[in-house]
Enzyme design. Sequence first.
Site, PDB file in Angstrom:
ATOM      1  N   GLY A  15       0.819  -1.214   0.000  1.00 30.69           N
ATOM      2  CA  GLY A  15       0.000   0.000   0.000  1.00 30.69           C
ATOM      3  C   GLY A  15       0.848   1.257   0.000  1.00 30.69           C
ATOM      4  N   GLU A  35      10.958   2.972   5.950  1.00 30.93           N
ATOM      5  CA  GLU A  35      10.712   1.531   6.133  1.00 30.93           C
ATOM      6  C   GLU A  35      11.783   1.000   7.077  1.00 30.93           C
ATOM      7  OE1 GLU A  35       8.465  -1.105   5.236  1.00 30.93           O
ATOM      8  OE2 GLU A  35       9.875  -1.999   6.653  1.00 30.93           O
ATOM      9  N   THR A  42       5.182  -7.171   3.814  1.00 27.63           N
ATOM     10  CA  THR A  42       4.797  -8.561   4.077  1.00 27.63           C
ATOM     11  C   THR A  42       4.672  -9.363   2.789  1.00 27.63           C
ATOM     12  OG1 THR A  42       3.659  -7.956   6.105  1.00 27.63           O
ATOM     13  CG2 THR A  42       3.000 -10.028   5.074  1.00 27.63           C
ATOM     14  N   CYS A  43       3.972  -8.822   1.805  1.00 29.27           N
ATOM     15  CA  CYS A  43       3.671  -9.598   0.596  1.00 29.27           C
ATOM     16  C   CYS A  43       4.952 -10.094  -0.075  1.00 29.27           C
ATOM     17  CB  CYS A  43       2.871  -8.745  -0.377  1.00 29.27           C
ATOM     18  SG  CYS A  43       2.666  -9.513  -1.986  1.00 29.27           S
ATOM     19  N   CYS A  48       2.962 -13.397   0.531  1.00 24.32           N
ATOM     20  CA  CYS A  48       2.446 -13.971  -0.718  1.00 24.32           C
ATOM     21  C   CYS A  48       3.530 -14.542  -1.635  1.00 24.32           C
ATOM     22  CB  CYS A  48       1.696 -12.907  -1.513  1.00 24.32           C
ATOM     23  SG  CYS A  48       0.748 -11.755  -0.533  1.00 24.32           S
ATOM     24  N   LYS A  51       5.659 -17.460  -0.147  1.00 31.69           N
ATOM     25  CA  LYS A  51       4.683 -18.538   0.088  1.00 31.69           C
ATOM     26  C   LYS A  51       4.337 -19.241  -1.217  1.00 31.69           C
ATOM     27  CE  LYS A  51       0.739 -17.931  -0.756  1.00 31.69           C
ATOM     28  NZ  LYS A  51      -0.242 -17.192   0.006  1.00 31.69           N
ATOM     29  N   ALA A 115       9.942   5.217  11.575  1.00 28.63           N
ATOM     30  CA  ALA A 115       9.422   6.571  11.772  1.00 28.63           C
ATOM     31  C   ALA A 115       8.218   6.523  12.700  1.00 28.63           C
ATOM     32  CB  ALA A 115       9.013   7.173  10.426  1.00 28.63           C
ATOM     33  N   TYR A 178      -6.277 -18.744   6.317  1.00 29.59           N
ATOM     34  CA  TYR A 178      -5.481 -18.794   5.088  1.00 29.59           C
ATOM     35  C   TYR A 178      -4.086 -19.380   5.355  1.00 29.59           C
ATOM     36  CZ  TYR A 178      -8.339 -15.288   2.449  1.00 29.59           C
ATOM     37  OH  TYR A 178      -9.318 -14.597   1.779  1.00 29.59           O
ATOM     38  N   ILE A 179      -3.372 -18.749   6.309  1.00 25.54           N
ATOM     39  CA  ILE A 179      -1.956 -19.083   6.463  1.00 25.54           C
ATOM     40  C   ILE A 179      -1.792 -20.506   6.995  1.00 25.54           C
ATOM     41  CG2 ILE A 179       0.179 -18.445   7.680  1.00 25.54           C
ATOM     42  CD1 ILE A 179      -0.689 -15.536   7.511  1.00 25.54           C
ATOM     43  N   GLU A 182      -2.540 -22.988   4.156  1.00 28.91           N
ATOM     44  CA  GLU A 182      -1.510 -22.982   3.110  1.00 28.91           C
ATOM     45  C   GLU A 182      -0.233 -23.673   3.592  1.00 28.91           C
ATOM     46  OE1 GLU A 182      -1.256 -18.845   1.991  1.00 28.91           O
ATOM     47  OE2 GLU A 182      -2.986 -19.020   0.645  1.00 28.91           O
ATOM     48  N   GLY A 262      -3.824 -15.564  13.120  1.00 27.37           N
ATOM     49  CA  GLY A 262      -4.235 -14.215  12.772  1.00 27.37           C
ATOM     50  C   GLY A 262      -3.094 -13.220  12.848  1.00 27.37           C
ATOM     51  N   ASP A 303      -3.344  -3.329   5.587  1.00 27.72           N
ATOM     52  CA  ASP A 303      -3.692  -4.169   6.743  1.00 27.72           C
ATOM     53  C   ASP A 303      -3.827  -3.378   8.039  1.00 27.72           C
ATOM     54  OD1 ASP A 303      -3.414  -6.174   4.915  1.00 27.72           O
ATOM     55  OD2 ASP A 303      -1.880  -7.306   6.008  1.00 27.72           O
ATOM     56  N   ALA A 341      -7.929 -16.063  -3.231  1.00 25.44           N
ATOM     57  CA  ALA A 341      -7.596 -17.486  -3.376  1.00 25.44           C
ATOM     58  C   ALA A 341      -6.836 -17.937  -2.146  1.00 25.44           C
ATOM     59  CB  ALA A 341      -6.736 -17.698  -4.621  1.00 25.44           C
ATOM     60  N   HIS A 435     -13.545 -26.377 -24.250  1.00 25.40           N
ATOM     61  CA  HIS A 435     -13.467 -27.812 -23.985  1.00 25.40           C
ATOM     62  C   HIS A 435     -12.134 -28.396 -24.449  1.00 25.40           C
ATOM     63  CE1 HIS A 435     -15.136 -31.748 -23.223  1.00 25.40           C
ATOM     64  NE2 HIS A 435     -14.677 -32.151 -24.399  1.00 25.40           N
ATOM     65  N   GLU A 440     -15.091 -25.179 -17.773  1.00 29.41           N
ATOM     66  CA  GLU A 440     -16.294 -25.213 -18.624  1.00 29.41           C
ATOM     67  C   GLU A 440     -17.528 -25.594 -17.806  1.00 29.41           C
ATOM     68  OE1 GLU A 440     -16.653 -28.459 -21.600  1.00 29.41           O
ATOM     69  OE2 GLU A 440     -14.798 -29.228 -20.763  1.00 29.41           O
TER      70      GLU A 440
END
Length: 452
Positions: A15, A35, A42-43, A48, A51, A115, A178-179, A182, A262, A303, A341, A435, A440
């Site tokens: 973000g 930073e 995280t991603c 993500c 992972k 910061a 999720y975590i 996975e 979480g 987040d 997903a 097909h 389908e």
Amino acid sequence: MAFDYDLFVIGGGSGGVRAARVAAGDWGAKVGLAEESRMGGTCVIRGCVPKKLMVFASGFPAMFEDAQAYGWKAEGGTFDWRVFRNRLEAELDRLEAAYRTTLKNAGVVVHDTRATIVDPHRVRLATGEEFTAKHILVATGGWPFVPEFPGSDLAVTSNEMFHLDALPKRALVVGGGYIAGEFACILNGLGVEVSQYYRGAQILRGFDDEVRGHVANAMREAGIGIHLGTAVTKLEKTPTGIRVTGSDGSEREVDLVLYATGRRPNTAGLGLEALGLELGRTGEIPVDAYSQTAVPSIFAVGDVTGRINLTPVAIREGHAFADTVFGARPTTFDHQLVASAVFTQPELGSVGLSEEAAREQESIEVYATAFRPMRTAFAGRPERVLMKLIVSQATRKVLGCHIVAPEAGEMIQLAAIAIRMGATKEDFDATCAVHPTMAEELVTMRKPVRTA
Ligand code: NDP
């Protein structure tokens, strides 16, 4: 008053980076970004991306087996965790560098330190430097939460999973989201003996019930020991591993305990409370549709706001913020119909309402089919795919689509476009099948399996 920066962003994750890049690169704002860890958040660094690479790594044993069924003389071989981990680390270095280049090219000044906020227009860096800014954006993300109990310090979180010295032989995964799902599948695929404890009645709370059952059954068939209604009461170090005592009185010994219970917003010590900003129950920053907090010069995305904790959502929130504040284009992100997903094996893709949620809202028809897909059926695997559509009886609109299948994430992305556009069941039916594919089935389910 002249400010040092038009915008100061705290947090270099999905973000924050998008907001900084658009504000500086597209709208010409003078932007600083701090930073404290690695650029990418995280991603990219501990979520993500690594992972998904682990998901790929864990899929090969099944492919080796299938290859034999297809006539290949293939030996499974052995997995060298260290080789994989070193390549993973190199890939993350590459991505981090790419993020830095993007920011630099946009003209963003990066401060590699923590910061905190001093007042509505001032930040202080851990180096002691202070900067004024017309606007401050908090994009500090979240951090894994582990409840406190005897021995909880022996557990690791997803943060540590990418840096293990060696793969465990036996692992316990705690949680049902999720975590947890996975990593249970990743470890299982890599040959680790995996148990999963979840305190509730079925894993993946919030998803469609039938889908949850389908995924759980498939995970069990793949060899994961899922224990429902089970919590951990104690962890103890033993000479040979970690002894786990369960709420059911059971004991087991494992080599690794992963808590995926979480994540909490990263707001502690940022200086927000001193500004009179009231945080939410889990520390999240309340914001309006424009990601503005109760202090007009301070905004928050991703987040840390506890809206929907997904990278693409943080990116869209950050972009909308930059367009609104620096591009004079008031933009909000619509949090409805966000597809997601879960990269379990089998994968789960979902958009819109579950059968249960839709039923609460209006009268519905449910279309569902479960079948053995061609590729794995040929190889003799028992795995089944599940496709499910929830349809409004009144408007005929497809309210929800849920897929459990290999590459379900890829399929749901495309179904989400149609559903966002308001596609009806008849629009799905009018679309000619491709097909032979699994997807389908989404356009060939003629009769509802039930109405409610
Ligand atoms: P989730 O919120 O998805 O799941 C947390 C799990 O931990 C739930 O099963 C919850 O149980 C359980 N839990 C919570 N507190 C405790 C406790 N004190 N003791 C035992 N169990 C507990 O969080 P995750 O950590 O899995 O992931 C965080 C977020 O990150 C996700 O919600 C998702 O938005 C995002 N994410 C997305 C991914 C993707 O898009 N593929 C991948 C990974 C993460 P209960 O259900 O009973 O509350």
